[in-house]
Design a protein around this motif. Sequence first.
Motif, mmCIF file in Angstrom:
data_model
loop_
_atom_site.group_PDB
_atom_site.id
_atom_site.type_symbol
_atom_site.label_atom_id
_atom_site.label_comp_id
_atom_site.label_asym_id
_atom_site.label_seq_id
_atom_site.Cartn_x
_atom_site.Cartn_y
_atom_site.Cartn_z
ATOM 1 N N ALA A 481 0.830 -1.203 0.000
ATOM 2 C CA ALA A 481 0.000 0.000 0.000
ATOM 3 C C ALA A 481 0.869 1.259 0.000
ATOM 4 O O ALA A 481 0.556 2.243 -0.698
ATOM 5 N N LEU A 482 1.942 1.244 0.771
ATOM 6 C CA LEU A 482 2.846 2.398 0.789
ATOM 7 C C LEU A 482 3.463 2.635 -0.586
ATOM 8 O O LEU A 482 3.559 3.780 -1.055
ATOM 9 N N LEU A 483 3.881 1.563 -1.233
ATOM 10 C CA LEU A 483 4.473 1.710 -2.571
ATOM 11 C C LEU A 483 3.445 2.176 -3.581
ATOM 12 O O LEU A 483 3.781 2.856 -4.554
ATOM 13 N N THR A 484 2.182 1.830 -3.350
ATOM 14 C CA THR A 484 1.128 2.355 -4.219
ATOM 15 C C THR A 484 1.089 3.873 -4.131
ATOM 16 O O THR A 484 0.996 4.569 -5.147
ATOM 17 N N PHE A 485 1.144 4.404 -2.918
ATOM 18 C CA PHE A 485 1.192 5.861 -2.737
ATOM 19 C C PHE A 485 2.423 6.447 -3.433
ATOM 20 O O PHE A 485 2.342 7.477 -4.102
ATOM 21 N N VAL A 486 3.562 5.790 -3.257
ATOM 22 C CA VAL A 486 4.808 6.303 -3.844
ATOM 23 C C VAL A 486 4.711 6.341 -5.358
ATOM 24 O O VAL A 486 5.026 7.351 -5.998
ATOM 25 N N HIS A 487 4.277 5.246 -5.967
ATOM 26 C CA HIS A 487 4.221 5.176 -7.425
ATOM 27 C C HIS A 487 3.147 6.090 -8.001
ATOM 28 O O HIS A 487 3.211 6.452 -9.177
ATOM 29 N N ALA A 488 2.182 6.474 -7.153
ATOM 30 C CA ALA A 488 1.137 7.399 -7.599
ATOM 31 C C ALA A 488 1.492 8.849 -7.271
ATOM 32 O O ALA A 488 0.652 9.733 -7.420
ATOM 33 N N ASP A 489 2.723 9.108 -6.834
ATOM 34 C CA ASP A 489 3.207 10.444 -6.501
ATOM 35 C C ASP A 489 2.504 11.052 -5.293
ATOM 36 O O ASP A 489 2.538 12.278 -5.104
ATOM 37 N N GLU A 490 1.886 10.226 -4.459
ATOM 38 C CA GLU A 490 1.288 10.713 -3.216
ATOM 39 C C GLU A 490 2.356 10.614 -2.122
ATOM 40 O O GLU A 490 2.248 9.841 -1.159
ATOM 41 N N ILE A 491 3.408 11.414 -2.282
ATOM 42 C CA ILE A 491 4.590 11.268 -1.443
ATOM 43 C C ILE A 491 4.323 11.670 0.003
ATOM 44 O O ILE A 491 4.784 11.012 0.947
ATOM 45 N N ASP A 492 3.583 12.757 0.211
ATOM 46 C CA ASP A 492 3.308 13.204 1.580
ATOM 47 C C ASP A 492 2.552 12.135 2.354
ATOM 48 O O ASP A 492 2.882 11.834 3.512
ATOM 49 N N ALA A 493 1.519 11.574 1.725
ATOM 50 C CA ALA A 493 0.742 10.523 2.398
ATOM 51 C C ALA A 493 1.605 9.304 2.664
ATOM 52 O O ALA A 493 1.533 8.690 3.733
ATOM 53 N N ALA A 494 2.428 8.949 1.676
ATOM 54 C CA ALA A 494 3.296 7.782 1.848
ATOM 55 C C ALA A 494 4.256 7.993 3.012
ATOM 56 O O ALA A 494 4.471 7.090 3.831
ATOM 57 N N GLU A 495 4.842 9.185 3.090
ATOM 58 C CA GLU A 495 5.820 9.445 4.141
ATOM 59 C C GLU A 495 5.169 9.430 5.516
ATOM 60 O O GLU A 495 5.715 8.858 6.469
ATOM 61 N N ALA A 496 3.998 10.040 5.641
ATOM 62 C CA ALA A 496 3.326 10.079 6.941
ATOM 63 C C ALA A 496 2.984 8.673 7.428
ATOM 64 O O ALA A 496 3.238 8.317 8.588
ATOM 65 N N GLU A 497 2.417 7.865 6.534
ATOM 66 C CA GLU A 497 2.053 6.508 6.926
ATOM 67 C C GLU A 497 3.288 5.655 7.205
ATOM 68 O O GLU A 497 3.307 4.840 8.124
ATOM 69 N N CYS A 498 4.324 5.844 6.407
ATOM 70 C CA CYS A 498 5.535 5.049 6.588
ATOM 71 C C CYS A 498 6.226 5.409 7.899
ATOM 72 O O CYS A 498 6.739 4.521 8.600
ATOM 73 N N GLU A 499 6.249 6.677 8.254
ATOM 74 C CA GLU A 499 6.833 7.085 9.533
ATOM 75 C C GLU A 499 6.081 6.430 10.690
ATOM 76 O O GLU A 499 6.684 5.964 11.663
ATOM 77 N N ARG A 500 4.754 6.413 10.576
ATOM 78 C CA ARG A 500 3.946 5.804 11.642
ATOM 79 C C ARG A 500 4.264 4.315 11.776
ATOM 80 O O ARG A 500 4.500 3.810 12.878
ATOM 81 N N LEU A 501 4.280 3.616 10.661
ATOM 82 C CA LEU A 501 4.530 2.179 10.699
ATOM 83 C C LEU A 501 5.967 1.869 11.097
ATOM 84 O O LEU A 501 6.232 0.890 11.805
ATOM 85 N N GLN A 502 6.881 2.722 10.661
ATOM 86 C CA GLN A 502 8.281 2.514 11.016
ATOM 87 C C GLN A 502 8.472 2.680 12.519
ATOM 88 O O GLN A 502 9.208 1.908 13.155
ATOM 89 N N ALA A 503 7.810 3.678 13.099
ATOM 90 C CA ALA A 503 7.902 3.881 14.551
ATOM 91 C C ALA A 503 7.282 2.706 15.305
ATOM 92 O O ALA A 503 7.816 2.257 16.324
ATOM 93 N N GLU A 504 6.169 2.208 14.799
ATOM 94 C CA GLU A 504 5.519 1.062 15.443
ATOM 95 C C GLU A 504 6.423 -0.170 15.373
ATOM 96 O O GLU A 504 6.556 -0.906 16.352
ATOM 97 N N ALA A 505 7.056 -0.372 14.218
ATOM 98 C CA ALA A 505 7.952 -1.521 14.065
ATOM 99 C C ALA A 505 9.137 -1.415 15.009
ATOM 100 O O ALA A 505 9.565 -2.408 15.609
#
Length: 834
Positions: A481-505
């Motif tokens: 799902a994150l890569l879907t955001f990235v490939h669709a140029d939704e970079i801000d959304a991808a970064e916000a979600e990835c930061e959240r998941l990265q912190a959780e991990a």
Amino acid sequence: MDRAEQLDTLRRLFDQCRAGKGRVALVKGAVGHGKTALLQAFAREVDHDGALFLQAGCSEFETDFPLGVMNQLFPDIDPREAPLPILFQELLSTLRTLARERPVVLGIDDVHFADVVSLRCLLYLARRTRSTRILMVLTEADRTCQAHPALFGEFGELAHRLRLPPLSTREAPEYTGGNPAIAKAVRADHGVPGGHYREAVVFCLHRCENVVLGVARALAVLGPEASETRLSAMTGGVVRPALDLLTRAGLLSGGSFRHPATALAVLEDLTSAERERAHRRAATLLHEQGVSALPVAKHLLRAGSPVPRWAVEVLAEAAELALCDDEVTLAVDFLTLAHQAHPGRVDILAKLAGAEWQLNPSSVLRHFEPLLAGTRAGQLSRSDALDTARQLLWHGRTEQAAEVLDQVRESGGDVLHEAEPWMTTGYPRRRKARRDHTTIALTEMLTLGNRRDAVAEADRFLRETRLSHATPWSAEPALSALLTFVHADEIDAAEAECERLQAEAAERGGPTWQAGFSAVRAEIALRRGDFRAAAAQADAALTHLSAKAWGVAVGFPLGSLILATTKSGESGKAAAHLTRPVPDALLQTRHGLHYLHARAHHHLDGGRHHAALADFLACGKLMRDWGIDTPGFVAWRSGAAEAWLALGNRDDAKRLLFEQMSRPGVDGTRARAQALRVLAMTGKESKRPQLLGEAVDILERCGDRYELARVLADLGRVRHHLGEHKRARMTLRRAWHLAKSCAAAPLCQELMPEPVAVDRGRRTDAAKLGSLSESERRVAGLAVAGYTNREIARKLFVTDSTVEQHLTRVYRKLDVKYRRELPADLHADMATSA
């Protein structure tokens, strides 16, 4: 410490003794509470006052020695020379003679360990010295039961009792329970329970009865599962008196040890064999009582091999519970023990591989042969077989993975329904025709370029997804799902979600999760043009997991690292990364395309245009063959077109660029802007500003600072050639600042070999910059970037006059006169605005 009251009482008794009134004092207290120290302190005082102090210490190892205590007081006596009555009379006569010369004090420490003959003698003397200058001071530790209750009962009638209470809280920390011996040890440990503390605990326990020591050991072994009933079952007797005694000694509070170090000390005092037997007994007891699998398995783990047959299922169940609690290492330990006990259980081995995978995917390599054999024999469930297939694919064992999938299919499992999505997106060479909802978003992006529906599906899935160690592949749909955001140029959304998941991990543990999210963060940073962050995140991904552990997926973070170091001018590092060994099956996967694309750019920037073209075209062929030819994923055509142009082939370059712009879902994307920039270089100079201007608008929305800097660099040169020198300088200056913010050293050097010539702004201290308001920083940042007042006004939706007023205040606060003197420190604000 804290014993002044008891010492005063002994002094009063001694004063009465000196006046000719014999006395008996019985000092009682819990083990470690300072009975011996009090007796020694009193001995020093009476010796100073001229008394004769005779002392004896009792030991549980001398209780069978007749008159052993009395022999310490009077070394010359020999019980064999006379009957006991005569001997007792002689000792009494000797004491009376001594007392006529000066007061006599008999100090008997730990009288509860005295031999029975000495106790009878002491009682004989106590009854017959009431009118003499003789004081008898006895110390006795608390016991669960008296060895000679009748004799001690007689003493109780004759003696003045003194009780030693625990120390006050001002004298000792709460976790010492007021025990002076333990408090002293804590001071030696500098206030934190350590080695001295543990030694003191063991000393106190060994001064207690065996039943008390046994209860303490059972309590330490059982831990949180301890209860009176279970302690009784472990020790084979009544435990309440022992618990009360341990509480009075300050070791327990509310039935539990006061400090974790206490239990540690008790366990360390056991031999390895004793600990193992105790934990095995505890495991059996808890299992028979129907306790949850997790505590039972922990005892089995501490007991080690061999394990009873019933333990295998308990260990497997406990492993599942541990995974749900993010205790992956514990789950691996449980399953390892279960597998060692019954190596023929392939289902246990499959669970072990799934748990080990989350810590280190390369650790499962040693399990593949028995897992494959188990699959062929039909010993694995469909779920375990599919997990095995995923692990095989991860490590590039495509043929073996296909064999496992065929086995599942033959068994009647709907393998396409469960396996096709991750095969489509991760391993397109093994792709089937169907798609499944689990990763449909990324599949739509890769195969159809369907941006809008794919982003909506990915957003929905990210809101619903939950990471779980109980499901080894739970992070994979989130990554898709994150890569879907990235490939669709939704970079801000991808970064916000990835930061959240990265912190959780990071919080919940799991290097495989952390590595995956770091790799996505590296890709996000690349698409922002932040090469420092991209390299850092790619390095982190390759630190969380080794290259071997990454398997064929290593192409994803390694490709990001190669591209980041290439674009930042660290060509030596990029070349070194390219020499790292990669799996042979790398280019059979989507991850290999990242690696191939990065290598192509490394060749292109190094002037090896033929090699670059070959890699770009190889990317294109694989993507077309696999049906994932989407420029949002890998824009291979614009890279190949650059290589064609460098080789003088404009026709093929233009053909590829028009193909890229005509692909589904490319309008308004970063891929279109990349194509427009290269396309502008193929046409007439007068038409280039229009194409480049469109690219600028797109990239400002996408937030790719590096690609924006490249477009502005080309636009600045075009404007210079068209005679628009002032606008050209402003545009090139903005391009240079953007390139500098990206750490793109080669592009900075290309734009201006001497950066000082462009950036004349002097460094400004933080205080001056901090004095600017948010609006002033935005305006000043855009001015530094080369925007005119009108362009700034249009971007910020304000009037030209407002921009002028803001700049006037900025000049005054920063003590500058001209726009060109604005400090380069403001380029971060400019980059944010862009």
